[in-house]
Design a protein around this motif. Structure first.
Motif, PDB file in Angstrom:
ATOM      1  N   ASP A 105       0.821  -1.204   0.000  1.00 28.09           N
ATOM      2  CA  ASP A 105       0.000   0.000   0.000  1.00 28.09           C
ATOM      3  C   ASP A 105       0.859   1.259   0.000  1.00 28.09           C
ATOM      4  OD1 ASP A 105      -2.402  -1.327  -0.030  1.00 28.09           O
ATOM      5  OD2 ASP A 105      -2.712  -1.227   2.125  1.00 28.09           O
ATOM      6  N   SER A 106       0.354   2.294  -0.652  1.00 25.28           N
ATOM      7  CA  SER A 106       1.047   3.582  -0.678  1.00 25.28           C
ATOM      8  C   SER A 106       0.910   4.263   0.681  1.00 25.28           C
ATOM      9  CB  SER A 106       0.446   4.462  -1.772  1.00 25.28           C
ATOM     10  OG  SER A 106      -0.864   4.841  -1.417  1.00 25.28           O
ATOM     11  N   LYS A 137      -2.645   5.525   1.225  1.00 29.24           N
ATOM     12  CA  LYS A 137      -3.615   4.485   1.582  1.00 29.24           C
ATOM     13  C   LYS A 137      -3.442   4.062   3.038  1.00 29.24           C
ATOM     14  CE  LYS A 137      -4.859   1.232  -1.252  1.00 29.24           C
ATOM     15  NZ  LYS A 137      -4.857   0.150  -2.266  1.00 29.24           N
ATOM     16  N   LYS A 161      -6.288   4.294   5.937  1.00 29.31           N
ATOM     17  CA  LYS A 161      -6.666   3.157   6.781  1.00 29.31           C
ATOM     18  C   LYS A 161      -6.547   3.513   8.259  1.00 29.31           C
ATOM     19  CE  LYS A 161      -5.634  -0.600   3.608  1.00 29.31           C
ATOM     20  NZ  LYS A 161      -4.771  -1.749   3.290  1.00 29.31           N
ATOM     21  N   ASN A 188     -12.498   5.323   0.624  1.00 27.92           N
ATOM     22  CA  ASN A 188     -11.907   4.007   0.398  1.00 27.92           C
ATOM     23  C   ASN A 188     -12.645   3.246  -0.701  1.00 27.92           C
ATOM     24  OD1 ASN A 188      -9.724   4.047   2.282  1.00 27.92           O
ATOM     25  ND2 ASN A 188     -11.185   3.781   3.945  1.00 27.92           N
ATOM     26  N   LYS A 234     -11.043   1.945  -4.185  1.00 28.28           N
ATOM     27  CA  LYS A 234     -11.146   0.528  -4.547  1.00 28.28           C
ATOM     28  C   LYS A 234     -11.788   0.373  -5.920  1.00 28.28           C
ATOM     29  CE  LYS A 234     -10.551  -3.761  -3.521  1.00 28.28           C
ATOM     30  NZ  LYS A 234      -9.200  -4.297  -3.533  1.00 28.28           N
ATOM     31  N   GLU A 252      -9.283   1.215  -8.515  1.00 25.13           N
ATOM     32  CA  GLU A 252      -8.300   0.139  -8.646  1.00 25.13           C
ATOM     33  C   GLU A 252      -8.873  -1.024  -9.454  1.00 25.13           C
ATOM     34  OE1 GLU A 252      -5.360   0.616  -4.825  1.00 25.13           O
ATOM     35  OE2 GLU A 252      -7.131  -0.647  -4.571  1.00 25.13           O
ATOM     36  N   GLN A 290      -7.425  -2.156 -12.886  1.00 26.34           N
ATOM     37  CA  GLN A 290      -6.858  -3.488 -12.671  1.00 26.34           C
ATOM     38  C   GLN A 290      -5.428  -3.448 -12.130  1.00 26.34           C
ATOM     39  OE1 GLN A 290      -7.408  -5.717 -16.278  1.00 26.34           O
ATOM     40  NE2 GLN A 290      -9.610  -5.836 -15.993  1.00 26.34           N
ATOM     41  N   ASN A 291      -5.142  -2.420 -11.334  1.00 23.96           N
ATOM     42  CA  ASN A 291      -3.864  -2.376 -10.609  1.00 23.96           C
ATOM     43  C   ASN A 291      -3.992  -1.471  -9.395  1.00 23.96           C
ATOM     44  OD1 ASN A 291      -3.672   0.247 -11.573  1.00 23.96           O
ATOM     45  ND2 ASN A 291      -2.144  -0.221 -13.115  1.00 23.96           N
ATOM     46  N   THR A 292      -3.000  -1.513  -8.526  1.00 27.43           N
ATOM     47  CA  THR A 292      -2.992  -0.693  -7.317  1.00 27.43           C
ATOM     48  C   THR A 292      -2.662   0.743  -7.692  1.00 27.43           C
ATOM     49  OG1 THR A 292      -2.231  -2.606  -6.073  1.00 27.43           O
ATOM     50  CG2 THR A 292      -1.953  -0.460  -5.032  1.00 27.43           C
ATOM     51  N   LEU A 293      -3.410   1.687  -7.133  1.00 26.92           N
ATOM     52  CA  LEU A 293      -3.203   3.100  -7.445  1.00 26.92           C
ATOM     53  C   LEU A 293      -1.998   3.668  -6.709  1.00 26.92           C
ATOM     54  CD1 LEU A 293      -6.851   4.534  -7.303  1.00 26.92           C
ATOM     55  CD2 LEU A 293      -5.607   3.664  -9.278  1.00 26.92           C
ATOM     56  N   THR A 294      -1.300   4.560  -7.385  1.00 26.23           N
ATOM     57  CA  THR A 294      -0.221   5.308  -6.751  1.00 26.23           C
ATOM     58  C   THR A 294      -0.835   6.480  -5.990  1.00 26.23           C
ATOM     59  OG1 THR A 294       0.054   6.811  -8.624  1.00 26.23           O
ATOM     60  CG2 THR A 294       1.340   4.752  -8.669  1.00 26.23           C
TER      61      THR A 294
END
Length: 151
Positions: free
Chosen positions: A2-3, A6, A10, A32, A36, A39, A43-47
């Protein structure tokens, strides 16, 4: 992995749960959920930069809604939207001042040797990455247009 942003989100969500702050928790869950969704769409985790874009979009939507609610006499709903804006802004980078925007635009024009309106797209592409969501790009576009028209 996780960045940093993020992780902050959390931690804030968990803090709101522990404090039983339902209003704040609701906004954090919306944030959140939007992240999500973005993302899943990409189809990938965000910067962090991509998350800033999501947050900026959320802020812009709520600003528009708050204005419409105020015009319609629904101050209760406008205040809710403004509260959500305040929570979202906690996670956005500090906005650039007018002088900083002008300096960045001038620097971009010099770096790219932009001296006419034909270079507008190239300058805006450069600035999109350089500014990274810290200023309204509509306003930046007007500054660039004025700068390139003056040369």
């Amino acid at each position: 992995m996780d960045s940093d942003l993020k992780i902050r989100l959390k931690e804030s969500t968990h803090s709101a749960m522990r404090a039983q702050d339902k209003a704040r928790l609701s906004v954090l869950r919306l944030i959140n959920a939007d992240i999500k969704t973005a993302e899943i769409d990409s189809q990938n985790t965000l910067t962090d930069q991509e998350i800033f874009k999501v947050l900026a979009r959320m802020q812009k939507q709520r600003t528009s809604s708050a204005t419409q609610y105020r015009e319609g006499g629904r101050t209760d709903l406008a205040e809710q939207e403004e509260y959500e804006i305040d929570v979202i802004q906690e996670f956005l980078p500090k906005p650039l001042t007018e002088a900083e925007v002008n300096d960045i635009v001038d620097q971009a024009c010099v770096t790219l040797a932009a001296d006419s309106m034909q270079h507008m797209g190239k300058v805006m592409g450069y600035l999109t990455h350089a500014i990274g969501g810290r200023a309204d790009m509509g306003h930046v576009s007007k500054v660039v247009c004025a700068r390139l028209s003056a040369t």
